[in-house]
Scaffold this motif. Sequence first.
Motif, PDB file in Angstrom:
ATOM      1  N   LEU A  27       0.831  -1.206   0.000  1.00 32.67           N
ATOM      2  CA  LEU A  27       0.000   0.000   0.000  1.00 32.67           C
ATOM      3  C   LEU A  27       0.862   1.252   0.000  1.00 32.67           C
ATOM      4  O   LEU A  27       0.579   2.220  -0.711  1.00 32.67           O
ATOM      5  CB  LEU A  27      -0.927  -0.002   1.214  1.00 32.67           C
ATOM      6  CG  LEU A  27      -2.036   1.029   1.082  1.00 32.67           C
ATOM      7  CD1 LEU A  27      -3.063   0.592   0.082  1.00 32.67           C
ATOM      8  CD2 LEU A  27      -2.687   1.300   2.407  1.00 32.67           C
ATOM      9  N   TYR A  28       1.953   1.227   0.774  1.00 36.90           N
ATOM     10  CA  TYR A  28       2.830   2.395   0.820  1.00 36.90           C
ATOM     11  C   TYR A  28       3.513   2.616  -0.514  1.00 36.90           C
ATOM     12  O   TYR A  28       3.705   3.759  -0.947  1.00 36.90           O
ATOM     13  CB  TYR A  28       3.865   2.257   1.932  1.00 36.90           C
ATOM     14  CG  TYR A  28       3.275   2.396   3.303  1.00 36.90           C
ATOM     15  CD1 TYR A  28       2.979   3.641   3.811  1.00 36.90           C
ATOM     16  CD2 TYR A  28       3.009   1.292   4.084  1.00 36.90           C
ATOM     17  CE1 TYR A  28       2.425   3.786   5.067  1.00 36.90           C
ATOM     18  CE2 TYR A  28       2.448   1.415   5.335  1.00 36.90           C
ATOM     19  CZ  TYR A  28       2.164   2.665   5.827  1.00 36.90           C
ATOM     20  OH  TYR A  28       1.601   2.804   7.047  1.00 36.90           O
ATOM     21  N   PHE A  31       1.132   4.348  -2.654  1.00 34.68           N
ATOM     22  CA  PHE A  31       1.092   5.791  -2.339  1.00 34.68           C
ATOM     23  C   PHE A  31       2.273   6.513  -2.975  1.00 34.68           C
ATOM     24  O   PHE A  31       2.132   7.617  -3.524  1.00 34.68           O
ATOM     25  CB  PHE A  31       1.135   6.014  -0.829  1.00 34.68           C
ATOM     26  CG  PHE A  31      -0.135   5.656  -0.126  1.00 34.68           C
ATOM     27  CD1 PHE A  31      -1.313   5.566  -0.830  1.00 34.68           C
ATOM     28  CD2 PHE A  31      -0.150   5.423   1.237  1.00 34.68           C
ATOM     29  CE1 PHE A  31      -2.489   5.232  -0.193  1.00 34.68           C
ATOM     30  CE2 PHE A  31      -1.317   5.091   1.880  1.00 34.68           C
ATOM     31  CZ  PHE A  31      -2.483   4.987   1.170  1.00 34.68           C
ATOM     32  N   VAL A  34       1.583   7.136  -6.491  1.00 31.53           N
ATOM     33  CA  VAL A  34       0.670   8.273  -6.679  1.00 31.53           C
ATOM     34  C   VAL A  34       1.458   9.575  -6.619  1.00 31.53           C
ATOM     35  O   VAL A  34       1.300  10.474  -7.463  1.00 31.53           O
ATOM     36  CB  VAL A  34      -0.436   8.260  -5.614  1.00 31.53           C
ATOM     37  CG1 VAL A  34      -1.287   9.513  -5.728  1.00 31.53           C
ATOM     38  CG2 VAL A  34      -1.293   7.032  -5.743  1.00 31.53           C
ATOM     39  N   ALA A  61      -3.345   9.179 -11.697  1.00 27.87           N
ATOM     40  CA  ALA A  61      -3.501   9.343 -10.250  1.00 27.87           C
ATOM     41  C   ALA A  61      -4.948   9.137  -9.829  1.00 27.87           C
ATOM     42  O   ALA A  61      -5.220   8.576  -8.768  1.00 27.87           O
ATOM     43  CB  ALA A  61      -3.019  10.732  -9.836  1.00 27.87           C
ATOM     44  N   MET A  65      -4.659   4.411 -10.343  1.00 28.18           N
ATOM     45  CA  MET A  65      -4.090   4.141  -9.020  1.00 28.18           C
ATOM     46  C   MET A  65      -5.168   3.839  -7.992  1.00 28.18           C
ATOM     47  O   MET A  65      -4.952   3.081  -7.052  1.00 28.18           O
ATOM     48  CB  MET A  65      -3.226   5.314  -8.565  1.00 28.18           C
ATOM     49  CG  MET A  65      -1.886   5.390  -9.250  1.00 28.18           C
ATOM     50  SD  MET A  65      -1.063   3.806  -9.398  1.00 28.18           S
ATOM     51  CE  MET A  65      -0.741   3.448  -7.687  1.00 28.18           C
ATOM     52  N   VAL A  66      -6.373   4.442  -8.166  1.00 29.74           N
ATOM     53  CA  VAL A  66      -7.468   4.117  -7.250  1.00 29.74           C
ATOM     54  C   VAL A  66      -7.804   2.636  -7.359  1.00 29.74           C
ATOM     55  O   VAL A  66      -8.008   1.949  -6.353  1.00 29.74           O
ATOM     56  CB  VAL A  66      -8.700   4.991  -7.540  1.00 29.74           C
ATOM     57  CG1 VAL A  66      -9.890   4.518  -6.751  1.00 29.74           C
ATOM     58  CG2 VAL A  66      -8.418   6.433  -7.217  1.00 29.74           C
ATOM     59  N   LEU A  67      -7.821   2.128  -8.619  1.00 33.27           N
ATOM     60  CA  LEU A  67      -8.108   0.709  -8.810  1.00 33.27           C
ATOM     61  C   LEU A  67      -7.022  -0.155  -8.189  1.00 33.27           C
ATOM     62  O   LEU A  67      -7.311  -1.178  -7.554  1.00 33.27           O
ATOM     63  CB  LEU A  67      -8.247   0.396 -10.300  1.00 33.27           C
ATOM     64  CG  LEU A  67      -9.540   0.899 -10.928  1.00 33.27           C
ATOM     65  CD1 LEU A  67      -9.597   0.509 -12.384  1.00 33.27           C
ATOM     66  CD2 LEU A  67     -10.735   0.338 -10.194  1.00 33.27           C
ATOM     67  N   ILE A  69      -5.057   0.574  -5.642  1.00 30.36           N
ATOM     68  CA  ILE A  69      -5.198   0.615  -4.180  1.00 30.36           C
ATOM     69  C   ILE A  69      -6.411  -0.201  -3.733  1.00 30.36           C
ATOM     70  O   ILE A  69      -6.370  -0.913  -2.727  1.00 30.36           O
ATOM     71  CB  ILE A  69      -5.273   2.082  -3.718  1.00 30.36           C
ATOM     72  CG1 ILE A  69      -3.905   2.713  -3.874  1.00 30.36           C
ATOM     73  CG2 ILE A  69      -5.760   2.200  -2.287  1.00 30.36           C
ATOM     74  CD1 ILE A  69      -3.823   4.149  -3.500  1.00 30.36           C
ATOM     75  N   PHE A  70      -7.481  -0.101  -4.516  1.00 29.94           N
ATOM     76  CA  PHE A  70      -8.687  -0.899  -4.306  1.00 29.94           C
ATOM     77  C   PHE A  70      -8.346  -2.382  -4.176  1.00 29.94           C
ATOM     78  O   PHE A  70      -8.723  -3.061  -3.229  1.00 29.94           O
ATOM     79  CB  PHE A  70      -9.551  -0.688  -5.555  1.00 29.94           C
ATOM     80  CG  PHE A  70     -11.014  -0.815  -5.364  1.00 29.94           C
ATOM     81  CD1 PHE A  70     -11.757   0.271  -4.945  1.00 29.94           C
ATOM     82  CD2 PHE A  70     -11.668  -2.005  -5.643  1.00 29.94           C
ATOM     83  CE1 PHE A  70     -13.116   0.163  -4.801  1.00 29.94           C
ATOM     84  CE2 PHE A  70     -13.027  -2.109  -5.495  1.00 29.94           C
ATOM     85  CZ  PHE A  70     -13.747  -1.021  -5.069  1.00 29.94           C
ATOM     86  N   MET A  73      -6.212  -3.222  -1.088  1.00 31.68           N
ATOM     87  CA  MET A  73      -7.016  -3.232   0.137  1.00 31.68           C
ATOM     88  C   MET A  73      -7.872  -4.483   0.234  1.00 31.68           C
ATOM     89  O   MET A  73      -7.979  -5.100   1.289  1.00 31.68           O
ATOM     90  CB  MET A  73      -7.926  -2.011   0.175  1.00 31.68           C
ATOM     91  CG  MET A  73      -7.228  -0.747   0.530  1.00 31.68           C
ATOM     92  SD  MET A  73      -8.393   0.569   0.419  1.00 31.68           S
ATOM     93  CE  MET A  73      -7.339   1.910   0.856  1.00 31.68           C
TER      94      MET A  73
END
Lengths: 163, 363
Positions: A27-28, A31, A34, A61, A65-67, A69-70, A73
């Motif tokens: 996850l980091y 980030f 991003v 971004a 990247m949302v996908l 991170i999705f 998670m």
Amino acid sequence: MEDIVWYLLSTVALLSAIAVVMIPKPLYSAFALVLHMFMIAGLFAMLDAHFLATAQIIVYAGAIMVLVIFVIMLLSLQGAEERPSLLFSVASFAIVAALARYIVPRLDAAFGSSGTDLAGTVKSVGELLYTKYIFPFEAASVLIMVAIVGAVILSKREKKDAA
Amino acid sequence: MEWLILFLKVFVVFQVAQGLASLCVWVERKGSALIQDRIGANRAGAFAQTDILLLKPVMPIIRLLGVLGIINTLVCDAVKALFKEDFLPENTSNFVHSLAPFMGAFPVFVAYALIPIAPDFTIAGYYIRPQVASLDVGILFIFAMGSIAVYGATIAGWVGNNKFSLLGGLRTAAQMISYELALGLSLVCMVILYGTLDLYEMIEAQSTLLFGFLPAWGVFTQPIAFIIFFIAGMAETKRAPFDLPEAESELVAGYFTEYSGMKFLLFWLGEFAEIALLSALMVIMFFGGWDIPFVHYPETWWGALIGHAVFMAKVSFFCVLQIVIRWTLPRFRYDQLMTMGWKMLLPIAMFNLLLTGALKLLM
């Protein structure tokens, strides 16, 4: 003033790019990626390519990247079990550096001069896309369409197998 | 001098954003009380007394503010949040926990840089456009900031370290990405119509008349785009009837379950600033900004001030309208939400885009 901003952006871009591969937690490192996208967008903006900078933020971004991170998670990934050996890291770095040394001057020769007389405004980018580069543009959209249809078909088939 | 003007612009626009957000908070508390037949906040400061002679004349005003609940919402709430314990769930990093509310509120405030808050004016020889940054990409920049705002809620949902928060965060991401499409397509219609991405030029394009009596506002030329923008925009702010991410009957409080004190308040502030931003965008694109039919503002500072007042009145109206909707309608079911986004709004928006393009070609 401009120099300071340029050095700041490129330093943070490099550091965050290194962080993407060095940080063990997924996850980091997402980030960090991003942050890297933002710095690249800033560099585009400094080259007066405003449209490209905004597109970079919206597409990379804001959406891709949302996908990413999705997914991280949802799977709650804990990081790689083993780190690659030092030899492997050094070897891959050397290969990439050699490739960059080979490719970058050729890219500069191919595209370096064509962009100088154009401002990166939305208008000029749009005009180029819909006149000179209409064929690659439409071909790219067909390609993306094929990828979407392929993804839908693949995921449907898996579901049928599971049932 | 240029730097001073820029600094003043940033200061004023930031105050506008904060002021609108605070106004929304007050209307949310007092307005919800009105709607639910309660009295609402009316105590803090209502019985204020003083022995200092100098302060005596202002006491009635303070007491009035107290009765109206303004002191409660603007002073007491903030002080309470500042002194509250900042609770951190186990096994999470403080850095990411603090990053989430920042990522939620920051893009919204940055997007205000593109909002023109008054007509142009000349003062002491300086020609001033009351807009912090007039970028070439204009509305695209606001759209980019909107797509960044997803991170705040998503990260917050993850860092809460429990299933309810995570579900809230995932719902947020899914909902915002789904409704961004319809929102973007309705924006494209307006861009085609006005032929510009710049918000200031959009307002100027609306200052003419249609058929000699109707103002050429976006709402009259593009009614479908306005309805889509309004619905999709309300979904982007994540408030009822679209508050699935924080559905308290199912998810405790959704993605900010594990937030307290000032971090929670920052989420709140960002949410209300987003409502105000949405209202400002609606006024700029569909209601002619500061334009009143048959009125032309003089290019002086008082002309700009009147224009600003008209603009803010329109923006406040839409802020209040959104809050009234929030306290009136019940929440959607999750499948209804997705059906509406993908099967209703998106096809209608695409049809509207085709229609707009065809009409633009014909005219």
